[in-house]
Design an enzyme around this catalytic site. Structure first.
Site, PDB file in Angstrom:
ATOM      1  N   THR A 194      30.861  37.188  35.192  1.00 50.67           N
ATOM      2  CA  THR A 194      29.725  37.127  36.387  1.00 50.67           C
ATOM      3  C   THR A 194      28.016  37.359  35.824  1.00 50.67           C
ATOM      4  OG1 THR A 194      30.623  38.975  36.769  1.00 50.67           O
ATOM      5  CG2 THR A 194      30.564  36.967  38.537  1.00 50.67           C
ATOM      6  N   TYR A 219      33.162  33.867  48.472  1.00 46.52           N
ATOM      7  CA  TYR A 219      32.493  33.321  49.327  1.00 46.52           C
ATOM      8  C   TYR A 219      33.571  32.863  50.391  1.00 46.52           C
ATOM      9  CZ  TYR A 219      29.485  30.619  52.179  1.00 46.52           C
ATOM     10  OH  TYR A 219      28.945  29.668  53.532  1.00 46.52           O
ATOM     11  N   TYR A 257      40.775  39.225  38.554  1.00 43.42           N
ATOM     12  CA  TYR A 257      39.500  40.069  38.375  1.00 43.42           C
ATOM     13  C   TYR A 257      38.914  40.254  40.304  1.00 43.42           C
ATOM     14  CZ  TYR A 257      34.404  41.480  37.820  1.00 43.42           C
ATOM     15  OH  TYR A 257      33.070  41.622  37.471  1.00 43.42           O
ATOM     16  N   ARG A 286      31.144  41.496  45.162  1.00 46.06           N
ATOM     17  CA  ARG A 286      30.490  40.008  44.617  1.00 46.06           C
ATOM     18  C   ARG A 286      31.153  38.831  45.747  1.00 46.06           C
ATOM     19  NH1 ARG A 286      27.397  38.829  40.032  1.00 46.06           N
ATOM     20  NH2 ARG A 286      26.603  40.559  38.913  1.00 46.06           N
ATOM     21  N   LYS A 331      41.674  43.287  35.870  1.00 49.41           N
ATOM     22  CA  LYS A 331      39.866  43.644  36.171  1.00 49.41           C
ATOM     23  C   LYS A 331      39.455  44.034  37.761  1.00 49.41           C
ATOM     24  CE  LYS A 331      35.012  43.159  34.939  1.00 49.41           C
ATOM     25  NZ  LYS A 331      34.083  42.584  34.585  1.00 49.41           N
ATOM     26  N   ILE A 388      36.556  46.709  31.377  1.00 48.69           N
ATOM     27  CA  ILE A 388      35.170  45.597  30.659  1.00 48.69           C
ATOM     28  C   ILE A 388      34.118  46.039  31.208  1.00 48.69           C
ATOM     29  CG2 ILE A 388      35.084  42.925  30.738  1.00 48.69           C
ATOM     30  CD1 ILE A 388      37.715  42.680  31.127  1.00 48.69           C
TER      31      ILE A 388
END
Length: 296
Positions: free
Chosen positions: A46, A109, A135, A140, A164, A206
């Site tokens: 991202t 979403y 992840y 987000r 992550k 990360i």
């Protein structure tokens, strides 16, 4: 996957003023990170504004990083999205010996249930032999992959080798650490929780900020992995203002502003993201000066 223990950095995608990909700047950034001592590079996450890139541009980014890296560090490729079938097709067609693992974000979403998240990653796992890093980034995606789901995936699929974790919750991190398979990696996805995650038993980070101050960030994580909390926290507090500032106006506006200050690239982003304000750039200049030769 011991090669992915330590400091990974989520590379930006630099753009020219005409919004084309600045491959020269990307090469400079890769070399800057490697020279600074990071352990591996994450491509097309991202932070790399991957959702704004078409297929040809993604290939251009991959090829540029592979060439610049020249086999020096392990590479991880971001392949994720909110259409399971599209991601499955993309992963099935993906063949590259240059990438050690795939980083795949939890679907955004759509806001799937925990069972939907499990089935999504099950489908991905079953079409590839590549190691997969989950992840989780609810800020987000709009949904939180709960520890029970992460642990279920970790125990059920041998090629799901880590997560992550960017929920921002150390309680959630500790729950995963407590019950994970022995060789399953818990990687911090938030710079601010990187040090406590490693000290609690995590495998590293990360990082976004780590590509702007690779030497200091990498040293902090190495100290933590060695159990030297006191020295690691000294570095953490030196870096802490930067950890906050780079996300003040959205990611990757802050880190791109740092690269502009360092002379590695400009600060251009693709809409709907926009450049950091002059006020934030001034704050970032104050932060970065002790770590680099900044005259402006």
């Amino acid at each position: 996957m011991k090669e992915l223990i330590g400091t990974g950095v989520a590379l930006v995608t630099p753009f020219n003023e005409d919004l084309s990909i600045d491959t020269n700047a990307l090469t400079r950034i890769v070399n800057f990170c490697i020279d600074g001592g990071v352990d591996y590079l994450v491509v097309l996450g991202t932070t790399g504004e991957s959702v704004t890139l078409n297929k040809a541009e993604k290939i251009q980014v991959m090829d540029t990083v592979v060439a610049a890296n020249a086999g020096r560090l392990p590479l991880v490729l971001g392949i994720g999205g909110n259409s399971t079938y599209r991601i499955v097709d993309e992963i099935k067609s993906f063949e590259s010996e240059h990438f050690a693992a795939i980083l795949s974000v939890s679907p955004y979403y759509n806001r799937p249930t925990q069972e939907g998240i499990y089935q999504h990653f099950k489908a991905i796992s079953e079409v590839t032999n590549k190691p997969i890093i989950l992840y989780n980034v609810p800020g987000r995606t709009g949904s939180n992959m709960l520890p029970a789901t992460s642990l279920r995936l970790a125990h059920d699929f041998d090629n799901i080798i880590g997560i992550k974790e960017a929920s921002g919750s150390m309680v959630q991190v500790q729950q995963i650490l407590q019950h994970k398979p022995e060789d399953f990696m818990v990687i911090s996805g938030d710079d601010i929780t990187a040090l406590p995650t490693v000290l609690a038993g995590g495998s590293g980070v990360i990082s976004v900020l780590g590509q702007g101050v690779p030497m200091e960030f990498s040293r902090m994580i190495k100290l933590a992995l060695q159990g030297n909390a006191a020295e690691a926290y000294k570095l953490h507090y030196e870096l802490q203002d930067g950890m906050d500032l780079i996300f003040k106006e959205g990611n990757p506006a802050g880190i791109k502003a740092i690269f502009e200050l360092l002379g590695l690239s400009n600060a251009v982003l693709r809409l709907p993201l926009i450049e950091a304000t002059e006020g934030l750039k001034a704050e970032l200049s104050t932060f970065i000066k002790p770590f680099a030769k900044i005259t402006a």
